[in-house]
Scaffold this motif. Sequence first.
Motif, PDB file in Angstrom:
ATOM      1  N   ARG A  32      30.969 160.716 -10.105  1.00  0.00           N
ATOM      2  CA  ARG A  32      29.833 160.941  -8.972  1.00  0.00           C
ATOM      3  C   ARG A  32      28.853 159.605  -8.150  1.00  0.00           C
ATOM      4  O   ARG A  32      28.333 160.082  -9.717  1.00  0.00           O
ATOM      5  CB  ARG A  32      29.212 162.060  -8.134  1.00  0.00           C
ATOM      6  CG  ARG A  32      28.362 162.412  -7.238  1.00  0.00           C
ATOM      7  CD  ARG A  32      27.872 163.834  -6.899  1.00  0.00           C
ATOM      8  NE  ARG A  32      26.976 163.996  -7.823  1.00  0.00           N
ATOM      9  CZ  ARG A  32      26.124 164.866  -7.201  1.00  0.00           C
ATOM     10  NH1 ARG A  32      26.467 165.749  -6.748  1.00  0.00           N
ATOM     11  NH2 ARG A  32      25.438 165.527  -8.142  1.00  0.00           N
ATOM     12  N   GLY A  33      28.841 158.855  -7.618  1.00  0.00           N
ATOM     13  CA  GLY A  33      28.434 157.367  -7.431  1.00  0.00           C
ATOM     14  C   GLY A  33      27.819 156.348  -9.161  1.00  0.00           C
ATOM     15  O   GLY A  33      27.001 155.785  -8.984  1.00  0.00           O
ATOM     16  N   LEU A  73      46.308 168.937   3.195  1.00  0.00           N
ATOM     17  CA  LEU A  73      47.260 168.738   2.567  1.00  0.00           C
ATOM     18  C   LEU A  73      46.972 167.009   2.417  1.00  0.00           C
ATOM     19  O   LEU A  73      47.092 166.446   1.775  1.00  0.00           O
ATOM     20  CB  LEU A  73      48.426 168.424   3.290  1.00  0.00           C
ATOM     21  CG  LEU A  73      49.410 169.643   3.901  1.00  0.00           C
ATOM     22  CD1 LEU A  73      50.285 169.395   4.477  1.00  0.00           C
ATOM     23  CD2 LEU A  73      49.545 170.228   2.716  1.00  0.00           C
ATOM     24  N   ASN A  74      45.620 166.433   2.974  1.00  0.00           N
ATOM     25  CA  ASN A  74      44.887 165.175   2.531  1.00  0.00           C
ATOM     26  C   ASN A  74      44.298 165.424   1.546  1.00  0.00           C
ATOM     27  O   ASN A  74      43.243 166.615   1.754  1.00  0.00           O
ATOM     28  CB  ASN A  74      44.427 164.814   4.217  1.00  0.00           C
ATOM     29  CG  ASN A  74      45.292 163.804   4.806  1.00  0.00           C
ATOM     30  OD1 ASN A  74      46.436 163.825   4.870  1.00  0.00           O
ATOM     31  ND2 ASN A  74      45.021 163.879   6.255  1.00  0.00           N
ATOM     32  N   ILE A  75      44.338 164.558   0.534  1.00  0.00           N
ATOM     33  CA  ILE A  75      43.708 165.148  -0.616  1.00  0.00           C
ATOM     34  C   ILE A  75      42.567 164.598  -0.288  1.00  0.00           C
ATOM     35  O   ILE A  75      42.486 162.375  -0.496  1.00  0.00           O
ATOM     36  CB  ILE A  75      43.784 165.156  -2.254  1.00  0.00           C
ATOM     37  CG1 ILE A  75      45.182 165.726  -2.329  1.00  0.00           C
ATOM     38  CG2 ILE A  75      43.185 164.919  -3.118  1.00  0.00           C
ATOM     39  CD1 ILE A  75      46.170 166.264  -2.860  1.00  0.00           C
ATOM     40  N   VAL A  76      41.019 163.963  -0.538  1.00  0.00           N
ATOM     41  CA  VAL A  76      39.989 163.170   0.336  1.00  0.00           C
ATOM     42  C   VAL A  76      39.335 163.400  -1.133  1.00  0.00           C
ATOM     43  O   VAL A  76      39.044 164.733  -1.781  1.00  0.00           O
ATOM     44  CB  VAL A  76      38.901 164.136   1.220  1.00  0.00           C
ATOM     45  CG1 VAL A  76      40.327 163.903   2.816  1.00  0.00           C
ATOM     46  CG2 VAL A  76      38.887 165.217   1.202  1.00  0.00           C
ATOM     47  N   ALA A  77      38.169 162.299  -0.668  1.00  0.00           N
ATOM     48  CA  ALA A  77      37.476 162.323  -2.245  1.00  0.00           C
ATOM     49  C   ALA A  77      35.915 163.437  -1.356  1.00  0.00           C
ATOM     50  O   ALA A  77      35.752 163.023  -0.957  1.00  0.00           O
ATOM     51  CB  ALA A  77      36.167 161.114  -2.124  1.00  0.00           C
ATOM     52  N   TRP A 113      36.057 152.018  -5.920  1.00  0.00           N
ATOM     53  CA  TRP A 113      35.106 152.906  -5.265  1.00  0.00           C
ATOM     54  C   TRP A 113      36.302 153.365  -4.056  1.00  0.00           C
ATOM     55  O   TRP A 113      35.959 153.026  -3.770  1.00  0.00           O
ATOM     56  CB  TRP A 113      34.236 152.106  -4.754  1.00  0.00           C
ATOM     57  CG  TRP A 113      33.242 151.386  -5.828  1.00  0.00           C
ATOM     58  CD1 TRP A 113      33.211 150.891  -7.223  1.00  0.00           C
ATOM     59  CD2 TRP A 113      32.187 152.421  -6.618  1.00  0.00           C
ATOM     60  NE1 TRP A 113      31.891 150.962  -8.320  1.00  0.00           N
ATOM     61  CE2 TRP A 113      31.196 151.877  -8.307  1.00  0.00           C
ATOM     62  CE3 TRP A 113      31.835 153.525  -6.197  1.00  0.00           C
ATOM     63  CZ2 TRP A 113      30.465 152.304  -8.881  1.00  0.00           C
ATOM     64  CZ3 TRP A 113      30.448 154.296  -6.983  1.00  0.00           C
ATOM     65  CH2 TRP A 113      29.324 153.322  -8.137  1.00  0.00           C
ATOM     66  N   VAL A 114      34.822 154.936  -3.980  1.00  0.00           N
ATOM     67  CA  VAL A 114      35.484 155.955  -1.975  1.00  0.00           C
ATOM     68  C   VAL A 114      34.311 156.109  -2.170  1.00  0.00           C
ATOM     69  O   VAL A 114      33.436 156.816  -2.500  1.00  0.00           O
ATOM     70  CB  VAL A 114      36.555 156.722  -3.015  1.00  0.00           C
ATOM     71  CG1 VAL A 114      38.046 155.907  -3.869  1.00  0.00           C
ATOM     72  CG2 VAL A 114      36.183 157.277  -4.275  1.00  0.00           C
ATOM     73  N   ARG A 115      34.466 156.113  -1.088  1.00  0.00           N
ATOM     74  CA  ARG A 115      33.199 157.353  -0.152  1.00  0.00           C
ATOM     75  C   ARG A 115      33.871 159.299   0.084  1.00  0.00           C
ATOM     76  O   ARG A 115      34.841 159.100   0.058  1.00  0.00           O
ATOM     77  CB  ARG A 115      32.935 156.476   1.468  1.00  0.00           C
ATOM     78  CG  ARG A 115      34.517 156.570   2.341  1.00  0.00           C
ATOM     79  CD  ARG A 115      33.984 155.813   3.359  1.00  0.00           C
ATOM     80  NE  ARG A 115      35.516 155.815   4.329  1.00  0.00           N
ATOM     81  CZ  ARG A 115      36.338 155.331   4.343  1.00  0.00           C
ATOM     82  NH1 ARG A 115      36.496 154.203   3.204  1.00  0.00           N
ATOM     83  NH2 ARG A 115      37.198 155.061   5.537  1.00  0.00           N
ATOM     84  N   GLN A 116      32.926 158.712   0.768  1.00  0.00           N
ATOM     85  CA  GLN A 116      32.966 161.237   0.386  1.00  0.00           C
ATOM     86  C   GLN A 116      33.876 161.273   2.087  1.00  0.00           C
ATOM     87  O   GLN A 116      33.437 160.455   3.216  1.00  0.00           O
ATOM     88  CB  GLN A 116      31.736 161.529   0.872  1.00  0.00           C
ATOM     89  CG  GLN A 116      31.657 163.291   1.308  1.00  0.00           C
ATOM     90  CD  GLN A 116      30.125 163.975   1.371  1.00  0.00           C
ATOM     91  OE1 GLN A 116      29.251 163.282   0.828  1.00  0.00           O
ATOM     92  NE2 GLN A 116      30.304 165.264   1.332  1.00  0.00           N
ATOM     93  N   SER A 139      30.950 160.623  -2.531  1.00  0.00           N
ATOM     94  CA  SER A 139      30.745 159.068  -2.991  1.00  0.00           C
ATOM     95  C   SER A 139      31.172 158.758  -4.303  1.00  0.00           C
ATOM     96  O   SER A 139      30.262 159.381  -5.409  1.00  0.00           O
ATOM     97  CB  SER A 139      30.033 158.398  -2.149  1.00  0.00           C
ATOM     98  OG  SER A 139      30.162 158.704  -1.284  1.00  0.00           O
ATOM     99  N   GLY A 140      32.087 157.817  -4.818  1.00  0.00           N
ATOM    100  CA  GLY A 140      31.598 157.819  -6.412  1.00  0.00           C
ATOM    101  C   GLY A 140      33.007 156.253  -6.911  1.00  0.00           C
ATOM    102  O   GLY A 140      33.688 155.934  -6.160  1.00  0.00           O
ATOM    103  N   LEU A 141      33.423 156.838  -8.933  1.00  0.00           N
ATOM    104  CA  LEU A 141      33.615 155.673  -9.023  1.00  0.00           C
ATOM    105  C   LEU A 141      35.333 156.288  -8.732  1.00  0.00           C
ATOM    106  O   LEU A 141      35.072 157.537  -9.746  1.00  0.00           O
ATOM    107  CB  LEU A 141      33.343 155.058 -10.109  1.00  0.00           C
ATOM    108  CG  LEU A 141      34.654 154.361 -10.860  1.00  0.00           C
ATOM    109  CD1 LEU A 141      34.933 152.850 -10.324  1.00  0.00           C
ATOM    110  CD2 LEU A 141      33.698 153.568 -12.541  1.00  0.00           C
ATOM    111  N   VAL A 142      36.675 155.728  -9.424  1.00  0.00           N
ATOM    112  CA  VAL A 142      37.757 156.598  -9.290  1.00  0.00           C
ATOM    113  C   VAL A 142      37.893 156.437 -11.009  1.00  0.00           C
ATOM    114  O   VAL A 142      38.014 155.128 -11.171  1.00  0.00           O
ATOM    115  CB  VAL A 142      38.954 156.666  -8.657  1.00  0.00           C
ATOM    116  CG1 VAL A 142      40.278 157.019  -9.474  1.00  0.00           C
ATOM    117  CG2 VAL A 142      38.874 157.003  -7.280  1.00  0.00           C
TER     118      VAL A 142
END
Length: 400
Positions: free
Chosen positions: A243-244, A210-214, A122-125, A217-220
């Motif tokens: 997402r979510g 150059l940083n790949i960010v989410a 799980w990742v956050r925005q 928020s959701g499940l990878v």
Amino acid sequence: MNYESGVIAEKGEPITVGIEDEPLEFEDSQRSSKRRLMIIGGLVVLALAIAAYFVMRGGGTTTPAGDENAQAPTVTVVTPGQTTVDGEITATGTFSARREMPVGVVGEGGRVVSVPVDAGDWVRQGQILASIDRSVQSQQAQSAAASVQVAQADANLAQANLDRALQLVERGFVSTADVDRLTATRDAAVARVRVSQAQLRELRARNARLNIVAPASGLVLERNVETGQTVGAGSPPLFRIARGGEMELQARLSEDALSSIKVGTTASIRPIGTDSTFTGSVWQVSPTISQQDRQGVARIALPYAPGLRPGGFATATIASGTVVAPILPESAVLSDDEGPFVLIVNGEDKAERRAVTTGTVTSKGIVITEGLTGSERVVLRAGGFLTEGETVNTQLAKLD
């Protein structure tokens, strides 16, 4: 010569048989007796056979027409009537993320130096999913920051020169033209500061990309990059995120079934190979129908659950209002190559085949959506042993 055996008669006199001819006459008598016994025995056997035939035929009498029903089989029948049941539509489909977000390279790209997340996390925005080497870009940013300082120094000097000129212009030591020139020099220096600052911000923004960010928020769901890999703007998505964590089942339905479903309709979902069920609701009904199979898609939204995996197969039971139709026990509904059917007993007490369309299976039995009105006498059991047109006796049973 033995003269005791008889005397030869003269011409015209009877011949007298002697003692030696008596055994021949006795043997002929025995043969005649045996022949008579065999004839008498054959007649007795024939008489017994004829008698047995007439006994089996009922004494040679014909069965009355009224006795045909007495010899016909007795079957149990039911009259199902009409019942109001909750309509249900069964469909199959596959799971997918309701809102799938592909995440790729948005900057210049380069060599990946770290990937801190994996599939299933799980990742956050705004959380960093992967980082790309920025050693060159960092030097460029430092150079741009130095340029800002140089430009700021020039602007400060130009402002100081202008301030001194303004003090001397009242005394007549500096002309108005000199003041205008110094003012222009100050304005140009200030503009160069702004340009340098903008260039620095641009470089910093490029470095940040150059940083790949989410993006949310959701499940990878997928991770398609490894440390040391070189990526760029044209690379395929490195991550896929639900997402979510929300999932959906894309259930395929016929045109008729699709027309009876509305947004917000509840549905029960059972993944193939499990006994678990999940409750969802229809959030979108396909506005088009496929020309290949004449089917559309009902998208059923589901909250996140560990048992729901994209790509999995499931069966959906969707509520479609109420219907009024006959309900029959499963034993009464038969099936063959032509489809489901039942046997009914018509007004002449003969078995008759009736093709039907089955609906949902309830605790009371199978819903018959087409083919019956509910007033027919339907054979409850042993329908497979009857032939169409066969005369039967009926015994009415009541449904619970």
